[in-house]
Design an enzyme around this catalytic site. Structure first.
Site, PDB file in Angstrom:
ATOM      1  N   LYS A   1       0.825  -1.219   0.000  1.00 47.90           N
ATOM      2  CA  LYS A   1       0.000   0.000   0.000  1.00 47.90           C
ATOM      3  C   LYS A   1       0.859   1.269   0.000  1.00 47.90           C
ATOM      4  O   LYS A   1       0.583   2.188  -0.754  1.00 47.90           O
ATOM      5  CB  LYS A   1      -0.920   0.038   1.232  1.00 47.90           C
ATOM      6  CG  LYS A   1      -1.901  -1.115   1.321  1.00 47.90           C
ATOM      7  CD  LYS A   1      -2.896  -0.931   2.457  1.00 47.90           C
ATOM      8  CE  LYS A   1      -2.283  -0.926   3.842  1.00 47.90           C
ATOM      9  NZ  LYS A   1      -1.704  -2.232   4.268  1.00 47.90           N
TER      10      LYS A   1
ATOM     11  N   ARG B   1      -9.649   0.287   8.761  1.00 43.62           N
ATOM     12  CA  ARG B   1      -9.159  -1.049   9.106  1.00 43.62           C
ATOM     13  C   ARG B   1     -10.225  -1.864   9.819  1.00 43.62           C
ATOM     14  O   ARG B   1      -9.979  -3.020  10.150  1.00 43.62           O
ATOM     15  CB  ARG B   1      -7.953  -0.915  10.027  1.00 43.62           C
ATOM     16  CG  ARG B   1      -6.601  -1.067   9.309  1.00 43.62           C
ATOM     17  CD  ARG B   1      -5.560  -0.984  10.409  1.00 43.62           C
ATOM     18  NE  ARG B   1      -4.298  -1.556  10.104  1.00 43.62           N
ATOM     19  CZ  ARG B   1      -3.268  -0.929   9.543  1.00 43.62           C
ATOM     20  NH1 ARG B   1      -3.390   0.296   9.120  1.00 43.62           N
ATOM     21  NH2 ARG B   1      -2.113  -1.535   9.388  1.00 43.62           N
TER      22      ARG B   1
ATOM     23  N   ARG C   1      11.365  -0.541  11.647  1.00 43.71           N
ATOM     24  CA  ARG C   1      10.076  -0.597  12.330  1.00 43.71           C
ATOM     25  C   ARG C   1      10.070  -1.725  13.357  1.00 43.71           C
ATOM     26  O   ARG C   1      10.270  -2.883  13.005  1.00 43.71           O
ATOM     27  CB  ARG C   1       8.945  -0.803  11.316  1.00 43.71           C
ATOM     28  CG  ARG C   1       8.494   0.483  10.673  1.00 43.71           C
ATOM     29  CD  ARG C   1       7.383   0.276   9.688  1.00 43.71           C
ATOM     30  NE  ARG C   1       6.215  -0.393  10.237  1.00 43.71           N
ATOM     31  CZ  ARG C   1       5.036  -0.415   9.637  1.00 43.71           C
ATOM     32  NH1 ARG C   1       4.874   0.207   8.486  1.00 43.71           N
ATOM     33  NH2 ARG C   1       4.030  -1.054  10.188  1.00 43.71           N
TER      34      ARG C   1
ATOM     35  N   ARG D   1      -0.130  -9.185  13.523  1.00 45.80           N
ATOM     36  CA  ARG D   1      -0.746  -8.186  12.634  1.00 45.80           C
ATOM     37  C   ARG D   1      -1.543  -8.861  11.521  1.00 45.80           C
ATOM     38  O   ARG D   1      -2.594  -8.376  11.116  1.00 45.80           O
ATOM     39  CB  ARG D   1       0.339  -7.268  12.038  1.00 45.80           C
ATOM     40  CG  ARG D   1       0.840  -6.246  13.060  1.00 45.80           C
ATOM     41  CD  ARG D   1       2.212  -5.716  12.695  1.00 45.80           C
ATOM     42  NE  ARG D   1       2.203  -4.949  11.475  1.00 45.80           N
ATOM     43  CZ  ARG D   1       3.278  -4.829  10.679  1.00 45.80           C
ATOM     44  NH1 ARG D   1       4.420  -5.415  10.974  1.00 45.80           N
ATOM     45  NH2 ARG D   1       3.192  -4.109   9.586  1.00 45.80           N
TER      46      ARG D   1
ATOM     47  N   ARG E   1      11.375  -6.586   4.853  1.00 47.09           N
ATOM     48  CA  ARG E   1      11.273  -5.148   5.114  1.00 47.09           C
ATOM     49  C   ARG E   1      11.877  -4.826   6.481  1.00 47.09           C
ATOM     50  O   ARG E   1      12.522  -3.798   6.648  1.00 47.09           O
ATOM     51  CB  ARG E   1       9.805  -4.717   5.048  1.00 47.09           C
ATOM     52  CG  ARG E   1       9.616  -3.214   5.206  1.00 47.09           C
ATOM     53  CD  ARG E   1       8.180  -2.813   4.969  1.00 47.09           C
ATOM     54  NE  ARG E   1       7.370  -3.001   6.158  1.00 47.09           N
ATOM     55  CZ  ARG E   1       6.061  -2.754   6.219  1.00 47.09           C
ATOM     56  NH1 ARG E   1       5.424  -2.323   5.141  1.00 47.09           N
ATOM     57  NH2 ARG E   1       5.385  -2.935   7.326  1.00 47.09           N
TER      58      ARG E   1
HETATM   59  P1  AMP Z   1       0.679   0.512   9.108  1.00 44.76           P
HETATM   60  O1  AMP Z   1       1.849   1.436   8.948  1.00 44.76           O
HETATM   61  O2  AMP Z   1      -0.514   0.920   8.307  1.00 44.76           O
HETATM   62  O3  AMP Z   1       1.050  -0.925   8.919  1.00 44.76           O
HETATM   63  O4  AMP Z   1       0.210   0.654  10.633  1.00 44.76           O
HETATM   64  C1  AMP Z   1       1.070   0.277  11.724  1.00 44.76           C
HETATM   65  C2  AMP Z   1       0.257   0.110  12.990  1.00 44.76           C
HETATM   66  O5  AMP Z   1      -0.410   1.341  13.321  1.00 44.76           O
HETATM   67  C3  AMP Z   1      -0.873  -0.916  12.917  1.00 44.76           C
HETATM   68  O6  AMP Z   1      -0.407  -2.239  13.178  1.00 44.76           O
HETATM   69  C4  AMP Z   1      -1.811  -0.418  14.002  1.00 44.76           C
HETATM   70  O7  AMP Z   1      -1.347  -0.739  15.299  1.00 44.76           O
HETATM   71  C5  AMP Z   1      -1.703   1.095  13.853  1.00 44.76           C
HETATM   72  N1  AMP Z   1      -2.721   1.636  12.893  1.00 44.76           N
HETATM   73  C6  AMP Z   1      -2.496   2.230  11.692  1.00 44.76           C
HETATM   74  N2  AMP Z   1      -3.643   2.579  11.087  1.00 44.76           N
HETATM   75  C7  AMP Z   1      -4.636   2.190  11.930  1.00 44.76           C
HETATM   76  C8  AMP Z   1      -6.060   2.245  11.869  1.00 44.76           C
HETATM   77  N3  AMP Z   1      -6.698   2.762  10.800  1.00 44.76           N
HETATM   78  N4  AMP Z   1      -6.756   1.738  12.924  1.00 44.76           N
HETATM   79  C9  AMP Z   1      -6.139   1.217  13.995  1.00 44.76           C
HETATM   80  N5  AMP Z   1      -4.810   1.110  14.113  1.00 44.76           N
HETATM   81  C10 AMP Z   1      -4.047   1.594  13.098  1.00 44.76           C
END
Ligand code: AMP
Length: 189
Positions: free
Chosen positions: A14, A89, A134, A145, A128
């Site tokens: 994404k 999400r 991260r 996740r 990654r």
């Molecule tokens: P990402 O960078 O999109 O993979 O997000 C990393 C982490 O941030 C996720 O595993 C969640 O803990 C949190 N997070 C990001 N976006 C959301 C969302 N829309 N709702 C809830 N938690 C989020």
């Protein structure tokens, strides 16, 4: 105004594809994960709360996420289009997004689903993790996740299908191929 949801499991590409779309179309990009990581880096209260969830591979509570999303969106106006990356999400988040956009006289143009087989996702995320820095790109948190994605996020595929807004695209192959497939859909919006 084109509001586009880029959708997929962790590791589906994404973020990478969003960057290419921003370059091509000049859209603004909202990555809720990036917003949260910036809060953590700045040591804010929100960041401290977010970190406890992120470290466990869990989602931040909907009410908090929805407020963050609305503030970020409003802060980006005016613009021609926004890519929502990592939001919604959950089904309540999708409903809140629909309502928030309706209040602003607009709507989601489409949801672009990057479809990638499970075993490829784990491999991509582990790779990654070697360079992303991260903390959540480690094997144990990745597993968590992906489970959270399957339970709480994947039901959105059907939710957007029912809205008539789901467009699935093959999320593997070359970056250019994937990007071309996304652009073909976006050009119909
Ligand atoms: P990402 O960078 O999109 O993979 O997000 C990393 C982490 O941030 C996720 O595993 C969640 O803990 C949190 N997070 C990001 N976006 C959301 C969302 N829309 N709702 C809830 N938690 C989020």
């Amino acid at each position: 105004m084109r509001n586009i949801v880029i959708f997929g499991a962790p590791g589906s590409g994404k973020g990478t594809q969003s960057a290419l779309l921003v370059e091509k179309y000049g859209f603004k990009h909202i990555s809720t994960g990036d917003v949260l990581r910036a809060e953590i880096k700045n040591g804010t209260e929100l960041g401290k709360t977010a970190q406890t969830f992120i470290d466990k591979g869990q989602l931040i509570p909907d009410s908090l996420m929805i407020d963050i999303l609305a503030a970020t969106y409003d802060g980006m106006q005016p613009c021609d289009g926004v890519i929502f990356d990592g939001f919604p999400r959950t089904i309540p988040q999708a409903e809140a997004l629909k309502e928030m956009l309706a209040q602003r006289g607009t709507e989601v143009a489409g949801m672009l689903e990057l479809a990638v087989p499970d075993e490829m996702l784990t491999e991509r995320l582990i790779n990654r993790g070697k360079t992303s820095g991260r903390a959540d790109d480690n094997e144990e948190t990745i597993k968590k996740r992906l489970a959270v994605y399957n339970e709480q996020t994947a039901p959105l595929i059907e939710w957007y299908e029912k809205e008539g807004k789901r467009h699935a695209v093959k999320g593997y192959g070359s970056l250019e191929e994937i990007n071309a497939a996304l652009c073909t859909v976006i050009d119909t919006f």
